[in-house]
Design an enzyme around this catalytic site. Structure first.
Site, PDB file in Angstrom:
ATOM      1  N   CYS A 111       0.814  -1.226   0.000  1.00  0.00           N
ATOM      2  CA  CYS A 111       0.000   0.000   0.000  1.00  0.00           C
ATOM      3  C   CYS A 111       0.845   1.272   0.000  1.00  0.00           C
ATOM      4  CB  CYS A 111      -0.958   0.002   1.184  1.00  0.00           C
ATOM      5  SG  CYS A 111      -2.027  -1.446   1.201  1.00  0.00           S
ATOM      6  N   HIS A 247      -3.111   7.252   2.214  1.00  0.00           N
ATOM      7  CA  HIS A 247      -3.605   5.939   1.792  1.00  0.00           C
ATOM      8  C   HIS A 247      -4.924   5.670   2.507  1.00  0.00           C
ATOM      9  CE1 HIS A 247      -4.146   1.791   1.069  1.00  0.00           C
ATOM     10  NE2 HIS A 247      -3.721   1.382   2.250  1.00  0.00           N
ATOM     11  N   ASN A 277     -10.174  -0.221   0.628  1.00  0.00           N
ATOM     12  CA  ASN A 277      -8.723  -0.083   0.544  1.00  0.00           C
ATOM     13  C   ASN A 277      -8.251  -0.660  -0.796  1.00  0.00           C
ATOM     14  OD1 ASN A 277      -5.955  -0.490   0.706  1.00  0.00           O
ATOM     15  ND2 ASN A 277      -5.981  -1.192   2.828  1.00  0.00           N
TER      16      ASN A 277
HETATM   17  N1  COA Z   1     -17.579  -8.743  10.745  1.00  0.00           N
HETATM   18  C1  COA Z   1     -17.962  -9.045  11.992  1.00  0.00           C
HETATM   19  N2  COA Z   1     -17.081  -9.385  12.947  1.00  0.00           N
HETATM   20  C2  COA Z   1     -15.779  -9.404  12.628  1.00  0.00           C
HETATM   21  C3  COA Z   1     -15.328  -9.106  11.325  1.00  0.00           C
HETATM   22  C4  COA Z   1     -16.288  -8.765  10.375  1.00  0.00           C
HETATM   23  N3  COA Z   1     -15.954  -8.440   9.108  1.00  0.00           N
HETATM   24  N4  COA Z   1     -13.977  -9.208  11.303  1.00  0.00           N
HETATM   25  C5  COA Z   1     -13.600  -9.563  12.524  1.00  0.00           C
HETATM   26  N5  COA Z   1     -14.676  -9.680  13.332  1.00  0.00           N
HETATM   27  C6  COA Z   1     -14.738 -10.043  14.739  1.00  0.00           C
HETATM   28  C7  COA Z   1     -13.511 -10.762  15.211  1.00  0.00           C
HETATM   29  O1  COA Z   1     -13.601 -12.142  14.925  1.00  0.00           O
HETATM   30  C8  COA Z   1     -13.549 -10.473  16.694  1.00  0.00           C
HETATM   31  O2  COA Z   1     -14.479 -11.334  17.292  1.00  0.00           O
HETATM   32  P1  COA Z   1     -14.155 -11.979  18.741  1.00  0.00           P
HETATM   33  O3  COA Z   1     -14.057 -10.818  19.675  1.00  0.00           O
HETATM   34  O4  COA Z   1     -15.346 -12.838  18.957  1.00  0.00           O
HETATM   35  O5  COA Z   1     -12.877 -12.713  18.582  1.00  0.00           O
HETATM   36  C9  COA Z   1     -14.136  -9.074  16.775  1.00  0.00           C
HETATM   37  O6  COA Z   1     -14.778  -8.841  15.516  1.00  0.00           O
HETATM   38  C10 COA Z   1     -13.099  -7.992  16.994  1.00  0.00           C
HETATM   39  O7  COA Z   1     -12.052  -8.221  16.105  1.00  0.00           O
HETATM   40  P2  COA Z   1     -10.821  -7.266  16.062  1.00  0.00           P
HETATM   41  O8  COA Z   1      -9.836  -7.760  15.047  1.00  0.00           O
HETATM   42  O9  COA Z   1     -10.324  -7.025  17.449  1.00  0.00           O
HETATM   43  O10 COA Z   1     -11.528  -5.939  15.537  1.00  0.00           O
HETATM   44  P3  COA Z   1     -10.936  -4.508  15.431  1.00  0.00           P
HETATM   45  O11 COA Z   1     -11.742  -3.583  16.239  1.00  0.00           O
HETATM   46  O12 COA Z   1      -9.443  -4.479  15.621  1.00  0.00           O
HETATM   47  O13 COA Z   1     -11.210  -4.163  13.913  1.00  0.00           O
HETATM   48  C11 COA Z   1     -10.068  -4.055  11.816  1.00  0.00           C
HETATM   49  C12 COA Z   1     -10.637  -4.963  12.899  1.00  0.00           C
HETATM   50  C13 COA Z   1      -9.453  -4.947  10.751  1.00  0.00           C
HETATM   51  C14 COA Z   1     -11.198  -3.238  11.214  1.00  0.00           C
HETATM   52  C15 COA Z   1      -9.019  -3.100  12.445  1.00  0.00           C
HETATM   53  O14 COA Z   1      -8.125  -3.833  13.235  1.00  0.00           O
HETATM   54  C16 COA Z   1      -8.255  -2.366  11.392  1.00  0.00           C
HETATM   55  O15 COA Z   1      -8.813  -1.567  10.667  1.00  0.00           O
HETATM   56  N6  COA Z   1      -6.925  -2.589  11.292  1.00  0.00           N
HETATM   57  C17 COA Z   1      -6.150  -1.994  10.229  1.00  0.00           C
HETATM   58  C18 COA Z   1      -6.287  -2.854   9.005  1.00  0.00           C
HETATM   59  C19 COA Z   1      -5.767  -2.178   7.766  1.00  0.00           C
HETATM   60  O16 COA Z   1      -6.003  -1.019   7.552  1.00  0.00           O
HETATM   61  N7  COA Z   1      -5.028  -2.943   6.941  1.00  0.00           N
HETATM   62  C20 COA Z   1      -4.504  -2.494   5.720  1.00  0.00           C
HETATM   63  C21 COA Z   1      -3.361  -1.548   5.946  1.00  0.00           C
HETATM   64  S1  COA Z   1      -2.636  -1.082   4.469  1.00  0.00           S
END
Ligand code: COA
Length: 320
Positions: A111, A247, A277
């Protein structure tokens, strides 16, 4: 010599997929996706693929720059999703454009790819090696997405954005590029599994895997640090910056970066809601939209910043 963007173009994937559509294939909801990321839809490519979208964006950028593809000296394509190991995607674009005088190669920095490619172009222009360079960010992430993994499949989209940059006497162009290979596994996608006649295994394509919380923490720490370093090195105050074009990974990351820089979030344009993204494509797609909507005036100082797999991150300060 400095670097100026003289034209932009973009080509998102052709098929719009809503959060509701994804809720039919994995256990998720519009509410979950939207509140955590700001994403409402993403555009997937059903036909053109990386080089096709890249070539469409490139044609529009050349038209916008009023430049004939034959006048391009170099094509740089930032992508993590080339269709071939070789020929590289930039050579495919060169052929599609008829840019017969351009050298062409790809840059792989996930990215951050567009930011790395733009700085590579800037160095060639500053050294006088080339005069007109096409810089493209294009990714067809839907082909390396595990559509059964709700943790990643809701985040990504396909698209391409392109700019033409030219060597000019006036303006400003400075950048920073960084990498931390120790954190590579935080966000990764294997190219091919091991396999040959000795192992008896057939190589298979891999899919994106991610530790979302680690990526989030990395982005909100490193991006503001990098931007602050750039502005301080160039002795530019935050007040002089019209927009921070970052980004588009997650609305909450963009808001957190604005907060850490103590800048109003209005200076951080966003289109993540529409496209998700799109990796290397997100910054040039956003730039193109702003350009075509007349939101950029000559002389505006802009900060561009990218971050992603590698881990990699970087920023560019430029004058429009
Ligand atoms: N829908 C519903 N539930 C989901 C899910 C979805 N699409 N994806 C994950 N979950 C669940 C998980 O399984 C977890 O459940 P649990 O508590 O029962 O284990 C819960 O939601 C929380 O997951 P978590 O990973 O802690 O969520 P989060 O608040 O960190 O949000 C992201 C997840 C991915 C949105 C966040 O971490 C993020 O945006 N990170 C940056 C990712 C990114 O930008 N990547 C590219 C960079 S270039």
């Amino acid at each position: 010599m400095t670097t100026r963007i003289i034209g932009t173009g973009s080509c998102p994937g052709d098929h719009v997929v809503s959060n509701g559509d994804l809720a039919k294939i994995v256990e998720t909801s519009h509410e979950w996706i939207y509140t955590r990321t700001g994403i409402q839809t993403r555009h997937l490519s059903t036909g053109l693929g990386t080089s096709g979208m890249a070539a469409e964006a490139a044609k529009l950028a050349c038209d916008n720059a009023n430049i004939n593809p034959e006048d391009l000296d170099l094509i740089l394509l930032a992508t993590s999703t080339p269709e071939y190991c070789f020929p590289n995607g930039a050579c495919q674009v060169q052929e599609k454009l008829g840019a017969v005088n351009a050298a062409a190669f790809d840059i792989s920095a996930a990215c951050s790819g567009f930011i790395f490619a733009l700085q590579t172009a800037g160095s060639f222009l500053a050294s006088g090696t080339f005069r007109n360079i096409l810089v493209i960010g294009a990714d067809d992430l839907s082909k390396i997405t595990d559509w059964g993994d709700r943790g990643t499949c809701v985040l990504f989209g396909d698209g391409a954005g392109a700019v033409v940059v030219r060597a000019e006497e006036t303006g400003c162009f400075h950048g920073i590029m960084k990498a931390d290979g120790k954190k590579g596994k935080v966000l990764s996608c294997p190219a091919r599994s091991e396999g040959n006649f000795l192992t008896g295994k057939t190589p298979e394509m891999g899919y994106i895997s991610m530790d979302g919380q680690e990526v989030f923490k990395f982005a909100v720490k490193k991006v503001p640090e990098c931007i602050s370093q750039l502005l301080s090195e160039q002795k530019i105050s935050k007040e002089e910056i019209r927009y921070y074009i970052l980004h588009q990974a997650n609305k909450r990351i963009l808001e957190a970066v604005a907060k850490r820089l103590d800048e109003p979030v209005e200076k951080f344009p966003m289109n993540i809601g529409e496209y998700g993204n799109t990796s290397a494509a997100s910054i040039p797609i956003l730039l193109d939209e702003m350009n075509r909507e007349g939101k950029l005036d000559r002389g505006d100082k802009l900060v561009l910043a990218g971050f992603g797999g590698g881990l990699t991150w970087g920023s560019v300060l430029l004058e429009w």
